[in-house]
Design a protein around this motif. Structure first.
Motif, PDB file in Angstrom:
ATOM      1  N   ARG A 202       0.861  -1.529   0.422  1.00 49.93           N
ATOM      2  CA  ARG A 202      -0.389  -0.484  -0.300  1.00 49.93           C
ATOM      3  C   ARG A 202       0.963   1.276   0.329  1.00 49.93           C
ATOM      4  O   ARG A 202       1.984   1.553   0.852  1.00 49.93           O
ATOM      5  CB  ARG A 202      -1.013   0.052   1.278  1.00 49.93           C
ATOM      6  CG  ARG A 202      -2.195   0.893   0.937  1.00 49.93           C
ATOM      7  CD  ARG A 202      -2.663   0.406   2.749  1.00 49.93           C
ATOM      8  NE  ARG A 202      -1.622   1.169   3.393  1.00 49.93           N
ATOM      9  CZ  ARG A 202      -1.970   0.516   4.788  1.00 49.93           C
ATOM     10  NH1 ARG A 202      -3.083  -0.100   5.077  1.00 49.93           N
ATOM     11  NH2 ARG A 202      -0.907   1.002   5.578  1.00 49.93           N
ATOM     12  N   SER A 203      -0.146   2.186  -0.548  1.00 50.82           N
ATOM     13  CA  SER A 203       0.759   3.511  -0.210  1.00 50.82           C
ATOM     14  C   SER A 203       1.376   4.314   0.641  1.00 50.82           C
ATOM     15  O   SER A 203       0.289   3.599   1.571  1.00 50.82           O
ATOM     16  CB  SER A 203       0.028   4.701  -1.500  1.00 50.82           C
ATOM     17  OG  SER A 203       1.074   5.797  -0.965  1.00 50.82           O
ATOM     18  N   ALA A 204       2.246   4.890   1.261  1.00 47.13           N
ATOM     19  CA  ALA A 204       3.034   4.371   2.622  1.00 47.13           C
ATOM     20  C   ALA A 204       1.749   5.241   3.563  1.00 47.13           C
ATOM     21  O   ALA A 204       1.448   6.192   2.607  1.00 47.13           O
ATOM     22  CB  ALA A 204       4.661   5.292   2.521  1.00 47.13           C
ATOM     23  N   ASN A 205       1.620   5.315   4.552  1.00 43.66           N
ATOM     24  CA  ASN A 205       0.932   6.468   5.490  1.00 43.66           C
ATOM     25  C   ASN A 205       1.382   7.796   5.654  1.00 43.66           C
ATOM     26  O   ASN A 205       2.270   8.408   4.848  1.00 43.66           O
ATOM     27  CB  ASN A 205       0.893   5.942   6.583  1.00 43.66           C
ATOM     28  CG  ASN A 205       0.367   4.626   6.901  1.00 43.66           C
ATOM     29  OD1 ASN A 205      -0.252   4.225   6.240  1.00 43.66           O
ATOM     30  ND2 ASN A 205       1.595   3.498   7.969  1.00 43.66           N
ATOM     31  N   ALA A 206      -0.279   8.322   5.448  1.00 44.46           N
ATOM     32  CA  ALA A 206       0.146  10.001   5.486  1.00 44.46           C
ATOM     33  C   ALA A 206      -1.038  10.300   6.487  1.00 44.46           C
ATOM     34  O   ALA A 206      -2.123  10.278   6.431  1.00 44.46           O
ATOM     35  CB  ALA A 206       0.323  11.147   4.354  1.00 44.46           C
TER      36      ALA A 206
ATOM     37  N   ILE B 175      -4.796   8.201   9.027  1.00 48.28           N
ATOM     38  CA  ILE B 175      -3.925   8.147   8.591  1.00 48.28           C
ATOM     39  C   ILE B 175      -4.371   7.419   7.319  1.00 48.28           C
ATOM     40  O   ILE B 175      -4.850   6.912   6.760  1.00 48.28           O
ATOM     41  CB  ILE B 175      -3.649   6.786   9.487  1.00 48.28           C
ATOM     42  CG1 ILE B 175      -2.839   7.673  10.717  1.00 48.28           C
ATOM     43  CG2 ILE B 175      -1.982   6.681   8.394  1.00 48.28           C
ATOM     44  CD1 ILE B 175      -1.527   6.409  11.283  1.00 48.28           C
ATOM     45  N   GLY B 176      -4.153   8.564   5.816  1.00 46.17           N
ATOM     46  CA  GLY B 176      -4.344   7.831   5.041  1.00 46.17           C
ATOM     47  C   GLY B 176      -3.003   7.677   4.066  1.00 46.17           C
ATOM     48  O   GLY B 176      -2.179   6.809   4.536  1.00 46.17           O
ATOM     49  N   LYS B 177      -3.798   7.274   2.410  1.00 44.21           N
ATOM     50  CA  LYS B 177      -2.382   6.677   1.551  1.00 44.21           C
ATOM     51  C   LYS B 177      -1.819   8.322   1.537  1.00 44.21           C
ATOM     52  O   LYS B 177      -2.417   8.727   0.433  1.00 44.21           O
ATOM     53  CB  LYS B 177      -3.166   6.137   0.922  1.00 44.21           C
ATOM     54  CG  LYS B 177      -3.331   4.423   1.409  1.00 44.21           C
ATOM     55  CD  LYS B 177      -3.163   3.267  -0.055  1.00 44.21           C
ATOM     56  CE  LYS B 177      -5.009   3.783  -1.338  1.00 44.21           C
ATOM     57  NZ  LYS B 177      -4.879   2.971  -1.689  1.00 44.21           N
ATOM     58  N   CYS B 178      -0.504   8.349   1.079  1.00 42.40           N
ATOM     59  CA  CYS B 178      -0.096   9.350   0.687  1.00 42.40           C
ATOM     60  C   CYS B 178      -0.615   9.874  -0.621  1.00 42.40           C
ATOM     61  O   CYS B 178      -0.922  10.910  -1.014  1.00 42.40           O
ATOM     62  CB  CYS B 178       1.196   8.960   0.026  1.00 42.40           C
ATOM     63  SG  CYS B 178       2.976   9.306   1.286  1.00 42.40           S
ATOM     64  N   ARG B 179      -0.030   8.692  -1.541  1.00 39.27           N
ATOM     65  CA  ARG B 179      -0.990   8.405  -3.411  1.00 39.27           C
ATOM     66  C   ARG B 179      -2.748   9.549  -2.912  1.00 39.27           C
ATOM     67  O   ARG B 179      -2.660  10.243  -4.074  1.00 39.27           O
ATOM     68  CB  ARG B 179      -1.451   7.747  -3.576  1.00 39.27           C
ATOM     69  CG  ARG B 179      -0.149   6.318  -4.106  1.00 39.27           C
ATOM     70  CD  ARG B 179      -0.488   5.241  -4.552  1.00 39.27           C
ATOM     71  NE  ARG B 179      -0.828   5.996  -6.078  1.00 39.27           N
ATOM     72  CZ  ARG B 179      -1.411   4.864  -6.993  1.00 39.27           C
ATOM     73  NH1 ARG B 179      -1.618   4.030  -6.713  1.00 39.27           N
ATOM     74  NH2 ARG B 179      -0.910   4.498  -8.522  1.00 39.27           N
ATOM     75  N   VAL B 185      -0.174  17.857   3.799  1.00 36.64           N
ATOM     76  CA  VAL B 185      -0.622  16.016   4.674  1.00 36.64           C
ATOM     77  C   VAL B 185       0.767  15.245   5.075  1.00 36.64           C
ATOM     78  O   VAL B 185       0.710  14.759   6.061  1.00 36.64           O
ATOM     79  CB  VAL B 185      -1.906  15.855   4.429  1.00 36.64           C
ATOM     80  CG1 VAL B 185      -2.511  14.286   5.663  1.00 36.64           C
ATOM     81  CG2 VAL B 185      -2.617  16.765   4.059  1.00 36.64           C
ATOM     82  N   VAL B 186       0.608  15.266   3.436  1.00 31.19           N
ATOM     83  CA  VAL B 186       1.653  13.944   3.204  1.00 31.19           C
ATOM     84  C   VAL B 186       3.490  14.286   4.460  1.00 31.19           C
ATOM     85  O   VAL B 186       3.560  13.522   4.835  1.00 31.19           O
ATOM     86  CB  VAL B 186       1.797  13.785   2.249  1.00 31.19           C
ATOM     87  CG1 VAL B 186       3.455  12.677   1.875  1.00 31.19           C
ATOM     88  CG2 VAL B 186       1.348  13.238   1.151  1.00 31.19           C
ATOM     89  N   GLU B 230       8.205   8.524  -1.621  1.00 35.09           N
ATOM     90  CA  GLU B 230       7.019   8.541  -1.659  1.00 35.09           C
ATOM     91  C   GLU B 230       5.980   9.770  -1.095  1.00 35.09           C
ATOM     92  O   GLU B 230       5.957  10.730  -1.582  1.00 35.09           O
ATOM     93  CB  GLU B 230       6.020   7.536  -0.894  1.00 35.09           C
ATOM     94  CG  GLU B 230       6.241   6.455  -1.537  1.00 35.09           C
ATOM     95  CD  GLU B 230       4.505   5.463  -1.027  1.00 35.09           C
ATOM     96  OE1 GLU B 230       3.093   5.577  -1.619  1.00 35.09           O
ATOM     97  OE2 GLU B 230       4.946   4.317  -0.719  1.00 35.09           O
ATOM     98  N   ARG B 231       7.729  10.253   0.582  1.00 34.11           N
ATOM     99  CA  ARG B 231       6.849  11.529   0.955  1.00 34.11           C
ATOM    100  C   ARG B 231       7.513  12.672  -0.073  1.00 34.11           C
ATOM    101  O   ARG B 231       6.559  13.429  -0.072  1.00 34.11           O
ATOM    102  CB  ARG B 231       7.864  11.344   2.214  1.00 34.11           C
ATOM    103  CG  ARG B 231       6.828  10.484   2.954  1.00 34.11           C
ATOM    104  CD  ARG B 231       6.841  11.115   4.557  1.00 34.11           C
ATOM    105  NE  ARG B 231       5.691  10.023   5.228  1.00 34.11           N
ATOM    106  CZ  ARG B 231       6.051   8.665   5.839  1.00 34.11           C
ATOM    107  NH1 ARG B 231       7.707   8.782   5.743  1.00 34.11           N
ATOM    108  NH2 ARG B 231       5.371   8.583   6.216  1.00 34.11           N
TER     109      ARG B 231
END
Lengths: 255, 430
Positions: A202-206, B175-179, B185-186, B230-231
């Motif tokens: 999964r795409s990393a946490n944000a 907590i969501g997904k970066c994409r 937020v990222v 990703e960040r």
């Protein structure tokens, strides 16, 4: 009919789940039997996670080690993967397995998907003590960038498993799970395979972990890495198990 | 936590009982079951209690949302909470009908919209849902490919996971997904709110149309996408693949196949909107609180719907009223000039099935109700008429100089030069 007839699936990265299985003589019998059947059973679920995931597809590779180390299969998409039963005999050449991993954790080997990959999940299962000089190969493996970023987890099977060595592999004690019954072994193999695959693919946490009351966000970065998140999952599961076992008459098979 | 078994009973907060029928699915936050409640079936979302950081505020937020009531039909809104039990709880919502498919299934090309009209309808539905939410002072916070569903035939949409929805300024720790999360937020410099929702909305709209991610191109092609990278790609240094001033992240042939083919088929005003939505200024610049708002997206997609017609090849295409010769985006054949309805702010291509909404006939941007539809004559399908489906009486000035009125259910035969007074808005057919 129209311009969307020919669309292809959205560009997905790949996440490889490595099963690294001890097939030395001491694993012979119920242990390897349980490993085989637990992985066989969980494959359809991994396939489902992969099929529903628009971030990454899951591939599975498997490596066994006893006297020497041998790739059972290179990364195969979960949709097409079938587990081939392993049998166990020989010594515990864990160092050979580390050397093989180091060799294949490379863009020129198993990690060369054109759309790129997420860091892999490496799942080691062992019941014993390395019989070779594993340390040099582990040192080399630790320098491998794919390995550094991987989610690493180990299951220590039975009381003879060397948990210290497994912790050297995972990088921390919390990612080493001890199991003493066939039931626990099956359950943990399946838990680790599914949970690590979900997190890894999964795409990393944000986001923010919590700001009680809502107004006090301070712009702190969250650094909940995938490995951290996975360890939290392990702990939560262990706590749930412990709660369950409080009221459990433990006459299970001891190894 | 153990999963509930068939037949197990759970008490709701109001003291009623629901009975588990079966497990429907599992997500990061919990498990969804089909349950029987009275004579009806509902969905029960049951949380993994340990994953909720602050169970009390989560519970009371959902309680508030239930009191507030659903903001739009599009949301599978929480209807009733359960009692707390074993350190967790759940809530009831309507079941998702089987004809609604996961958005990820569209992205994975396993499901397609029947035509572009259905796709546009899906976009419009999502935009309207978010508008309703934001207009009431709420934000969604975690929009991603996992929380909405669409009917491939009609484009009707349902959005689930409305448990995170909270009033402006409040945040439950998402907590969501970066994409799918906004760059700020990222990077952790901001908590999700309506402004970050608007970034997620633009991503979803882009992916709906072009089936690739707007920030993934040449630059993000790396062997191993680590969390640090990703960040960087989604947080500190995002670059839109079609950024007109920065070509460093263009789609790669053979990899980002869909958007390379589809991007150029869409009209200029649609591409311009995405270029603006993902411009450096609105991505990470000074203007992240002035991203494209829902009302603006609604105008863009309404305009797109206005020029979408079915070509004789069977495919939907776009007709550019301002271009000399216009070709079908599917077969490349020239399109014969259709009749066009001119009203202030809109040019609508008239073909069988075209619908007019309040935004066209009442000058009302709410855009909700259908007020007219183009129908073909039973005797001759080439003869088109505009049927009054609304409450207002129309006055049409026919080419022979005659003026007639048309009430609900009556149809004006269409022809060039006809003028129709819809009441608040005057139109001319060209």
């Amino acid at each position: 009919m129209g311009i969307y007839d020919d669309v292809v699936e959205v560009t997905r990265r790949t996440m490889v789940l490595f099963f690294v299985v001890d097939t030395s003589g001491s694993m012979n019998g119920a242990k390897i039997g349980t490993v085989n059947s637990a992985i066989e059973e969980i494959v359809p679920e991994l396939k489902e996670i992969s099929e529903e995931n628009a971030d990454a597809q899951i591939k599975i590779a498997s490596l066994s080690f006893s006297t020497g180390a041998k790739w059972i299969n290179e990364p195969i998409s979960a949709e097409n993967f079938r587990w081939n039963y392993l049998s166990a005999n020989g010594v515990t050449d864990l160092g050979k397995a580390f050397a093989e991993l180091n060799d294949k954790l490379s863009r020129n080997a198993y990690m060369g998907d054109i759309a790129g990959s997420f860091a892999p999940v490496i799942f080691l299962m062992s019941d014993g003590e390395p019989t070779d000089n594993y340390m040099d190969n582990l040192e080399e493996l630790r320098k491998n960038n794919w390995f550094k970023k991987a989610i690493k987890v180990a299951v220590a099977i039975g009381k003879d498993a060397n948990k210290r060595v497994l912790a050297e592999f995972t990088g921390c004690d919390e990612a080493v799970i001890s199991v003493h019954t066939p039931d626990a072994l099956r359950k943990w193999i399946q838990f680790v395979s599914v949970t690590a695959s979900q997190i890894g693919s999964r795409s990393a946490n944000a986001g923010t972990i919590n700001t009680k009351g809502g107004t006090s966000l301070t712009g702190g970065k969250i650094n909940l890495t995938k490995q951290d998140e996975f360890i939290r999952e392990i702990k939560a599961q262990e706590a749930a198990d412990a709660a369950e076992w409080d009221s459990f008459d433990d006459d299970g098979i001891e190894w | 936590m153990k999963e509930f078994q068939h037949g197990e009973k759970i008490k709701t907060a109001s003291g009623n009982t629901v009975e588990i029928i079966e497990k429907l699915g599992e997500g990061g936050q919990g498990i969804v079951y089909k349950v029987k409640y009275g004579e009806e079936e509902f969905a029960l979302k049951w949380y993994f209690g340990k994953k909720l950081h602050d169970i009390e505020s989560f519970y009371s937020n959902i309680e508030n949302n239930i009191k507030q009531g659903s903001l739009s039909e599009i949301f599978l809104w929480p209807l009733e909470l359960t009692e707390k039990r074993d350190g967790s709880f759940g809530y009831l919502m309507k079941l998702r009908p089987k004809n609604y498919k996961d958005f990820s299934q569209f992205l994975l090309a396993k499901v397609h919209f029947e035509d572009i009209s259905a796709l546009i309808n899906a976009a419009v539905s999502i935009i309207k849902g978010f508008r309703a939410l934001h207009n009431r002072g709420y934000s969604y916070q975690d929009l991603n490919d996992g929380n909405f569903f669409a009917d491939p035939k009609t484009g009707d949409v349902l959005i689930c996971d409305n448990d995170n929805v909270s009033p402006y300024g409040e945040n439950l720790g998402i907590i969501g997904k970066c994409r799918y999360m906004a760059p700020e937020v990222v990077t952790g410099s901001k908590a999700p709110d309506c402004h970050t929702d608007r970034f997620s909305l633009a991503v979803i709209l882009y992916m709906l149309l072009f089936l690739n991610h707007p920030l993934e191109g040449k630059r993000t092609m790396c062997p191993c996408l680590t969390e640090e990278l990703e960040r960087k790609y989604y947080g500190t240094e995002p670059v839109f693949v079609w950024d007109p001033y920065d070509d460093s992240n263009r789609p790669v042939r053979g990899v980002h196949v869909n958007e390379i083919r589809l991007w150029k088929l869409y009209p200029d005003f649609v591409r311009k909107a995405f270029e603006k939505a993902f411009s450096a200024e609105l991505l990470t610049g000074a203007d992240t609180e002035h991203r494209i708002i829902e009302k603006e997206w609604l105008e863009i997609f309404t305009a797109l719907r206005d020029i979408t017609v079915k070509h004789s090849c069977g495919s939907d295409t776009f007709y550019n009223a301002d271009s000399e010769n216009c070709v079908c985006i599917n077969c490349g054949q020239e399109i014969a000039k259709p009749m066009i309805l001119n009203v202030p702010k809109h040019k609508v291509v008239l073909a069988k099935g075209t619908k007019l909404y309040t935004c066209h006939t009442d000058g009302n941007s709410e855009n909700d109700e259908i007020t007219a539809e183009v129908v073909a004559s039973i005797n001759d399908s080439a003869v088109l008429g505009l049927k009054n489906c609304g409450e207002n009486e129309w006055t049409a000035q026919l080419p022979n100089g005659v003026t007639r009125t048309f009430t609900k259910g009556q149809t004006v035969k269409l022809g060039k030069g006809i003028k129709i007074d819809f009441g608040k808005v005057k139109a001319e057919i060209e």
